[in-house]
Design a protein around this motif. Structure first.
Motif, PDB file in Angstrom:
ATOM      1  N   VAL A 119       0.835  -1.206   0.000  1.00  0.00           N
ATOM      2  CA  VAL A 119       0.000   0.000   0.000  1.00  0.00           C
ATOM      3  C   VAL A 119       0.868   1.254   0.000  1.00  0.00           C
ATOM      4  N   ALA A 120       1.907   1.265   0.844  1.00  0.00           N
ATOM      5  CA  ALA A 120       2.794   2.420   0.913  1.00  0.00           C
ATOM      6  C   ALA A 120       3.521   2.618  -0.413  1.00  0.00           C
ATOM      7  N   LEU A 123       1.134   4.182  -2.884  1.00  0.00           N
ATOM      8  CA  LEU A 123       0.947   5.572  -2.474  1.00  0.00           C
ATOM      9  C   LEU A 123       2.155   6.428  -2.861  1.00  0.00           C
ATOM     10  N   LEU A 124       3.347   5.882  -2.628  1.00  0.00           N
ATOM     11  CA  LEU A 124       4.550   6.636  -2.911  1.00  0.00           C
ATOM     12  C   LEU A 124       4.783   6.748  -4.423  1.00  0.00           C
ATOM     13  N   THR A 127       2.556   9.547  -5.410  1.00  0.00           N
ATOM     14  CA  THR A 127       3.134  10.800  -4.911  1.00  0.00           C
ATOM     15  C   THR A 127       4.296  11.253  -5.788  1.00  0.00           C
TER      16      THR A 127
ATOM     17  N   ALA C  61       1.894   8.639   7.847  1.00  0.00           N
ATOM     18  CA  ALA C  61       0.871   8.582   6.803  1.00  0.00           C
ATOM     19  C   ALA C  61       1.240   7.592   5.703  1.00  0.00           C
ATOM     20  N   PHE C  62       2.546   7.326   5.527  1.00  0.00           N
ATOM     21  CA  PHE C  62       2.962   6.386   4.490  1.00  0.00           C
ATOM     22  C   PHE C  62       3.158   4.980   5.045  1.00  0.00           C
ATOM     23  N   SER C  63       3.571   4.896   6.318  1.00  0.00           N
ATOM     24  CA  SER C  63       3.859   3.561   6.850  1.00  0.00           C
ATOM     25  C   SER C  63       2.627   2.898   7.468  1.00  0.00           C
ATOM     26  N   PRO C  65      -1.330   2.352   6.804  1.00  0.00           N
ATOM     27  CA  PRO C  65      -2.395   2.578   5.809  1.00  0.00           C
ATOM     28  C   PRO C  65      -3.683   3.138   6.390  1.00  0.00           C
ATOM     29  N   LEU C  68      -5.109   6.480   5.382  1.00  0.00           N
ATOM     30  CA  LEU C  68      -5.803   6.726   4.119  1.00  0.00           C
ATOM     31  C   LEU C  68      -7.313   6.758   4.300  1.00  0.00           C
TER      32      LEU C  68
END
Lengths: 214, 214, 214
Positions: A119-120, A123-124, A127, C61-63, C65, C68
């Motif tokens: 998921v990260a 997302l990254l 981004t 926020a990235f590590s 989930p 989200l």
């Protein structure tokens, strides 16, 4: 399975985005220095943000001088070849789409290799892909392309990042499949521009009539 | 040879940039809180970005409270002394140039001391010098000064960063030579404003006639 | 005494800010994807900046989930419930105030738990609280709310951050006192909007007459 992040693909993505930045600089009447600078911000901004978020030492763009080549080449290309700045809009969209297509793949990969969760990584990837363009458009005092409701921008990047992450986990990600994924993202973005594919508006009740662009 | 980064010079650079931020806040009709805030963003933004990129723990501006003094002093100075806000444009350019001159030197130095390569140090010096101003102008909804094609902005910063990096490697960098370099950057920037020194436009084929500013 | 940062409060703050972002997206005519994206930028931007400055690994926020969920929920809420986008201004201000109130508390706490000094914790609390909103307004090409001289914005956040830091050092910070502090910040912000509480302008000599908003 791990895959060495193809530096060449990353640099190509930087180049595409840098061309979009230099084209915008030309349209805005900036000078050659501003062209290099805006190209660098777009080309390197997303990746610098990605590396800062990964918290794994100084960003590649600063520690590896080869990252300076694409923005310089992009500014030179725009300087010498662009004949009609006012008609370069379509070109800007194409190079921007190229950067988007490559960065959602390489951004996800770099996150996966740094040990982030799927998921990260997705997302990254998104981004990284949309970050540089937002920076470009904000700096030039325009509403970022990613927020234009008349076509799709983040959705192709999201699909590309998810594809790359899936392929990586299956051990199927290589130069060939990665390139296919990038081409698919590019095609989706260009088709959405051509045919005006749209997502629903942010509020269901409100649907102002928007003119078609161009 | 290593040189202790002269904290005083860094704080002076913060002060100069903070004054430019507070002056812009006054011109935009912001209040005193906005003046401190915009001054802080300009004065500390470039250095915070630099420290984040160096990836060496929390930025100095957050870990050392003395960095709060220049923005507060700058906001107070502007509050009490500026008589005619509309005519403070020249003053804003001067303080901005002062910050630019100091930050390209101190930014490069801090990068060299953190063990970055010469190219990275020059790059980071320029980033530190132009970063705060870009933040200031974007926030106030203006096209950043660094993109104004009617004078030179990034070029003097680049020369200053290269000078500082060269002097440091030769072991010749000290308060005296550093100050001379900063004064040279400041002079180059002000002369480019006075005499309208320009770089070529981003696209060779396109040369709209731009009016001289002021 | 240390206090586990209540993740729920942090997520609630993200949700409030994300609603303000999605509302602005709706007003600007962005699509649903832009709504999620702008909501994420506002809701997560301040916290990502905070975590980057704390230099303690990839931002939460990235590590994690779960971060989200609030932006997705906010975009869905705005999509399904907002009847009249043009009249949603007051709602936007309320949700923005809610985010501000929670983030100045949770931002300071996270800094204190990371071992920052009280001054740095207050500073970081304010940065977390105002950062997301600045990002939102810059992206949507508006002058950030925090710079609007017609009411107070940073002052309530500063007071909230100072309160949280003080309570934490006294060992009195818990869910109850933290909530009271957040409600006080929210009330102060809303009252300043209602009654037009203002700070002095940035330059004493210049006081243009500004019309009351609404």
């Amino acid at each position: 399975m791990t895959l060495d992040l193809p530096l060449a693909l990353d640099l190509l993505g930087v180049f595409f985005f840098a061309v979009s930045g230099s084209l915008l600089a030309a349209r805005k009447g900036f000078d050659l220095v501003g062209s290099v600078l805006l190209g660098s911000m777009v080309g390197l901004g997303g990746g610098v943000l990605r590396d800062i978020i990964l918290a794994d030492g100084p960003p590649a763009a600063f520690s590896n001088p080869i990252y300076l080549v694409p923005p310089l080449a992009a500014a030179a290309l725009v300087y010498f070849t662009v004949k009609n700045v006012q008609r370069s809009g379509r070109l800007l969209f194409m190079f921007d789409a190229g950067g988007l297509a490559l960065f959602c793949i390489t951004g996800s990969l770099k996150a996966l290799e740094a040990g982030m969760t799927p998921v990260a990584a997705i997302l990254l990837g998104v981004t990284t892909a949309v970050g540089g363009g937002i920076l470009r458009d904000i700096t030039a005092n325009e509403v970022p392309k990613v927020f234009d409701p008349q076509d799709l921008y983040a959705i192709p990047a999201l699909i590309g990042a998810a594809l790359a992450t899936g392929l990586w986990h299956l051990g199927w990600l290589n130069l060939a499949t990665g390139t296919v994924a990038a081409v698919a993202v590019f095609a989706m973005r260009m088709l959405s521009l051509r045919y005006g594919w749209r997502a629903p508006l942010a509020a269901r009740s409100w649907a102002p009539r928007l003119p078609r662009r161009r």
